[in-house]
Design a protein around this motif. Structure first.
Motif, PDB file in Angstrom:
ATOM      1  N   VAL A   1       0.842  -1.199   0.000  1.00 40.38           N
ATOM      2  CA  VAL A   1       0.000   0.000   0.000  1.00 40.38           C
ATOM      3  C   VAL A   1       0.875   1.245   0.000  1.00 40.38           C
ATOM      4  O   VAL A   1       0.621   2.216  -0.733  1.00 40.38           O
ATOM      5  CB  VAL A   1      -0.959  -0.013   1.213  1.00 40.38           C
ATOM      6  CG1 VAL A   1      -1.678   1.320   1.358  1.00 40.38           C
ATOM      7  CG2 VAL A   1      -1.958  -1.143   1.088  1.00 40.38           C
ATOM      8  N   ASN A   2       1.922   1.225   0.798  1.00 37.60           N
ATOM      9  CA  ASN A   2       2.828   2.376   0.861  1.00 37.60           C
ATOM     10  C   ASN A   2       3.505   2.615  -0.487  1.00 37.60           C
ATOM     11  O   ASN A   2       3.630   3.767  -0.930  1.00 37.60           O
ATOM     12  CB  ASN A   2       3.868   2.144   1.955  1.00 37.60           C
ATOM     13  CG  ASN A   2       4.737   3.359   2.175  1.00 37.60           C
ATOM     14  OD1 ASN A   2       4.285   4.484   2.076  1.00 37.60           O
ATOM     15  ND2 ASN A   2       6.000   3.122   2.469  1.00 37.60           N
ATOM     16  N   ASN A   3       3.945   1.554  -1.140  1.00 34.04           N
ATOM     17  CA  ASN A   3       4.587   1.696  -2.453  1.00 34.04           C
ATOM     18  C   ASN A   3       3.626   2.272  -3.484  1.00 34.04           C
ATOM     19  O   ASN A   3       4.019   3.092  -4.319  1.00 34.04           O
ATOM     20  CB  ASN A   3       5.135   0.357  -2.932  1.00 34.04           C
ATOM     21  CG  ASN A   3       6.333  -0.100  -2.131  1.00 34.04           C
ATOM     22  OD1 ASN A   3       7.000   0.705  -1.483  1.00 34.04           O
ATOM     23  ND2 ASN A   3       6.592  -1.396  -2.140  1.00 34.04           N
TER      24      ASN A   3
ATOM     25  N   SER B   1      -6.561   0.166  -2.709  1.00 36.22           N
ATOM     26  CA  SER B   1      -5.743  -0.613  -1.775  1.00 36.22           C
ATOM     27  C   SER B   1      -5.757  -0.002  -0.380  1.00 36.22           C
ATOM     28  O   SER B   1      -5.767  -0.725   0.623  1.00 36.22           O
ATOM     29  CB  SER B   1      -4.314  -0.742  -2.287  1.00 36.22           C
ATOM     30  OG  SER B   1      -3.691   0.515  -2.352  1.00 36.22           O
ATOM     31  N   LEU B   2      -5.810   1.322  -0.299  1.00 39.35           N
ATOM     32  CA  LEU B   2      -5.896   1.972   1.006  1.00 39.35           C
ATOM     33  C   LEU B   2      -7.236   1.690   1.678  1.00 39.35           C
ATOM     34  O   LEU B   2      -7.294   1.418   2.883  1.00 39.35           O
ATOM     35  CB  LEU B   2      -5.679   3.481   0.855  1.00 39.35           C
ATOM     36  CG  LEU B   2      -5.509   4.270   2.138  1.00 39.35           C
ATOM     37  CD1 LEU B   2      -4.274   3.800   2.886  1.00 39.35           C
ATOM     38  CD2 LEU B   2      -5.410   5.753   1.830  1.00 39.35           C
ATOM     39  N   ASN B   3      -8.312   1.718   0.904  1.00 38.37           N
ATOM     40  CA  ASN B   3      -9.632   1.385   1.457  1.00 38.37           C
ATOM     41  C   ASN B   3      -9.678  -0.064   1.923  1.00 38.37           C
ATOM     42  O   ASN B   3     -10.258  -0.367   2.971  1.00 38.37           O
ATOM     43  CB  ASN B   3     -10.728   1.632   0.425  1.00 38.37           C
ATOM     44  CG  ASN B   3     -11.002   3.103   0.205  1.00 38.37           C
ATOM     45  OD1 ASN B   3     -10.656   3.929   1.031  1.00 38.37           O
ATOM     46  ND2 ASN B   3     -11.599   3.415  -0.929  1.00 38.37           N
ATOM     47  N   LEU B   4      -9.081  -0.960   1.152  1.00 39.26           N
ATOM     48  CA  LEU B   4      -9.046  -2.367   1.541  1.00 39.26           C
ATOM     49  C   LEU B   4      -8.243  -2.558   2.820  1.00 39.26           C
ATOM     50  O   LEU B   4      -8.656  -3.281   3.729  1.00 39.26           O
ATOM     51  CB  LEU B   4      -8.455  -3.214   0.415  1.00 39.26           C
ATOM     52  CG  LEU B   4      -8.338  -4.704   0.690  1.00 39.26           C
ATOM     53  CD1 LEU B   4      -9.719  -5.324   0.891  1.00 39.26           C
ATOM     54  CD2 LEU B   4      -7.621  -5.394  -0.441  1.00 39.26           C
ATOM     55  N   ALA B   5      -7.092  -1.886   2.910  1.00 37.26           N
ATOM     56  CA  ALA B   5      -6.272  -1.978   4.122  1.00 37.26           C
ATOM     57  C   ALA B   5      -7.028  -1.434   5.331  1.00 37.26           C
ATOM     58  O   ALA B   5      -6.997  -2.034   6.412  1.00 37.26           O
ATOM     59  CB  ALA B   5      -4.960  -1.224   3.927  1.00 37.26           C
ATOM     60  N   GLN B   6      -7.725  -0.327   5.150  1.00 40.30           N
ATOM     61  CA  GLN B   6      -8.495   0.253   6.250  1.00 40.30           C
ATOM     62  C   GLN B   6      -9.612  -0.689   6.688  1.00 40.30           C
ATOM     63  O   GLN B   6      -9.859  -0.865   7.880  1.00 40.30           O
ATOM     64  CB  GLN B   6      -9.082   1.606   5.837  1.00 40.30           C
ATOM     65  CG  GLN B   6      -9.848   2.297   6.940  1.00 40.30           C
ATOM     66  CD  GLN B   6      -8.961   2.673   8.103  1.00 40.30           C
ATOM     67  OE1 GLN B   6      -7.842   3.128   7.892  1.00 40.30           O
ATOM     68  NE2 GLN B   6      -9.439   2.474   9.310  1.00 40.30           N
ATOM     69  N   THR B   7     -10.267  -1.332   5.734  1.00 35.78           N
ATOM     70  CA  THR B   7     -11.332  -2.284   6.052  1.00 35.78           C
ATOM     71  C   THR B   7     -10.794  -3.479   6.818  1.00 35.78           C
ATOM     72  O   THR B   7     -11.389  -3.921   7.807  1.00 35.78           O
ATOM     73  CB  THR B   7     -12.027  -2.754   4.762  1.00 35.78           C
ATOM     74  OG1 THR B   7     -12.534  -1.612   4.069  1.00 35.78           O
ATOM     75  CG2 THR B   7     -13.159  -3.710   5.061  1.00 35.78           C
ATOM     76  N   VAL B   8      -9.651  -4.001   6.374  1.00 36.86           N
ATOM     77  CA  VAL B   8      -9.050  -5.148   7.057  1.00 36.86           C
ATOM     78  C   VAL B   8      -8.644  -4.764   8.477  1.00 36.86           C
ATOM     79  O   VAL B   8      -8.894  -5.520   9.432  1.00 36.86           O
ATOM     80  CB  VAL B   8      -7.843  -5.682   6.255  1.00 36.86           C
ATOM     81  CG1 VAL B   8      -7.035  -6.667   7.062  1.00 36.86           C
ATOM     82  CG2 VAL B   8      -8.313  -6.311   4.961  1.00 36.86           C
ATOM     83  N   ILE B   9      -8.060  -3.612   8.642  1.00 44.70           N
ATOM     84  CA  ILE B   9      -7.652  -3.164   9.977  1.00 44.70           C
ATOM     85  C   ILE B   9      -8.866  -2.994  10.877  1.00 44.70           C
ATOM     86  O   ILE B   9      -8.858  -3.420  12.045  1.00 44.70           O
ATOM     87  CB  ILE B   9      -6.826  -1.863   9.880  1.00 44.70           C
ATOM     88  CG1 ILE B   9      -5.473  -2.166   9.241  1.00 44.70           C
ATOM     89  CG2 ILE B   9      -6.651  -1.221  11.246  1.00 44.70           C
ATOM     90  CD1 ILE B   9      -4.682  -0.941   8.867  1.00 44.70           C
TER      91      ILE B   9
ATOM     92  N   ALA C   1      -3.456   5.019 -11.517  1.00 43.41           N
ATOM     93  CA  ALA C   1      -2.601   4.852 -10.340  1.00 43.41           C
ATOM     94  C   ALA C   1      -3.297   5.370  -9.079  1.00 43.41           C
ATOM     95  O   ALA C   1      -3.217   4.751  -8.011  1.00 43.41           O
ATOM     96  CB  ALA C   1      -1.273   5.567 -10.547  1.00 43.41           C
ATOM     97  N   MET C   2      -3.997   6.487  -9.207  1.00 43.73           N
ATOM     98  CA  MET C   2      -4.716   7.030  -8.052  1.00 43.73           C
ATOM     99  C   MET C   2      -5.848   6.113  -7.622  1.00 43.73           C
ATOM    100  O   MET C   2      -6.066   5.890  -6.419  1.00 43.73           O
ATOM    101  CB  MET C   2      -5.257   8.427  -8.379  1.00 43.73           C
ATOM    102  CG  MET C   2      -4.196   9.486  -8.465  1.00 43.73           C
ATOM    103  SD  MET C   2      -4.810  11.094  -8.987  1.00 43.73           S
ATOM    104  CE  MET C   2      -5.899  11.498  -7.657  1.00 43.73           C
ATOM    105  N   SER C   3      -6.545   5.531  -8.578  1.00 39.67           N
ATOM    106  CA  SER C   3      -7.641   4.609  -8.250  1.00 39.67           C
ATOM    107  C   SER C   3      -7.115   3.351  -7.578  1.00 39.67           C
ATOM    108  O   SER C   3      -7.701   2.864  -6.606  1.00 39.67           O
ATOM    109  CB  SER C   3      -8.420   4.242  -9.503  1.00 39.67           C
ATOM    110  OG  SER C   3      -9.041   5.380 -10.041  1.00 39.67           O
ATOM    111  N   LYS C   4      -6.008   2.819  -8.093  1.00 38.92           N
ATOM    112  CA  LYS C   4      -5.417   1.629  -7.478  1.00 38.92           C
ATOM    113  C   LYS C   4      -4.977   1.917  -6.044  1.00 38.92           C
ATOM    114  O   LYS C   4      -5.225   1.120  -5.137  1.00 38.92           O
ATOM    115  CB  LYS C   4      -4.217   1.151  -8.291  1.00 38.92           C
ATOM    116  CG  LYS C   4      -4.569   0.336  -9.509  1.00 38.92           C
ATOM    117  CD  LYS C   4      -3.362  -0.030 -10.335  1.00 38.92           C
ATOM    118  CE  LYS C   4      -2.296  -0.751  -9.564  1.00 38.92           C
ATOM    119  NZ  LYS C   4      -1.173  -1.188 -10.414  1.00 38.92           N
ATOM    120  N   ALA C   5      -4.328   3.057  -5.848  1.00 37.40           N
ATOM    121  CA  ALA C   5      -3.849   3.400  -4.511  1.00 37.40           C
ATOM    122  C   ALA C   5      -5.016   3.631  -3.557  1.00 37.40           C
ATOM    123  O   ALA C   5      -4.985   3.198  -2.397  1.00 37.40           O
ATOM    124  CB  ALA C   5      -2.965   4.648  -4.576  1.00 37.40           C
TER     125      ALA C   5
END
Length: 130
Positions: free
Chosen positions: A72-74, A108-116, A101-105
């Motif tokens: 996600v950071n990359n 992935s950030l939304n997915l990471a937030q959901t998992v957390i 690229a903005m949509s992918k980032a």
């Protein structure tokens, strides 16, 4: 139709469309224009369907989590670099690439937030139901 292995079990077909009138042929039979199925090379009688990895080679949950956060950071850093290139040299970057690229980032950030959020919620539920 009686099946010998099951004793008196009998298959009854109630729909006329289920009755087949064609002859059952094996998959290896030659058909016009179709190559016959040959034995797969490279397989031996002692080969295993799945291999079990030793415990020292497997990743821990922490490793997977760190790898996901790094990904996600990359992606966020890649978007920053593309946006910077768009501002400094607009002809070198396609606007569609920036948008993708903005949509992918963002995804992935939304997915990471959901998992957390799910992990925290589940951890709280586990600790309160002792």
């Amino acid at each position: 139709m009686k099946i010998a292995e099951f004793g008196t079990l009998q298959m009854v077909r109630t729909d006329a469309q289920h009755f087949g009138n064609g002859k059952i042929i094996p998959l290896t039979a030659n058909k016009p224009g179709v190559e016959p199925i040959s034995k797969i090379s490279g397989l031996t009688g002692n080969s295993k369907a799945a291999s079990i990895t030793p415990a020292e080679n497997s990743k821990s949950f922490q490793d997977y989590l760190i790898e996901a956060v790094n990904t996600v950071n990359n992606q966020q850093n890649e978007v920053s670099n593309i946006q910077e290139r768009l501002i400094t040299d607009p002809d070198s970057v396609d606007v569609h690439d920036v948008t993708i690229a903005m949509s992918k980032a963002r995804m992935s950030l939304n997915l990471a937030q959901t998992v957390i959020d799910r992990l925290v919620t589940d951890w709280n539920e586990i600790t309160t139901t002792r």
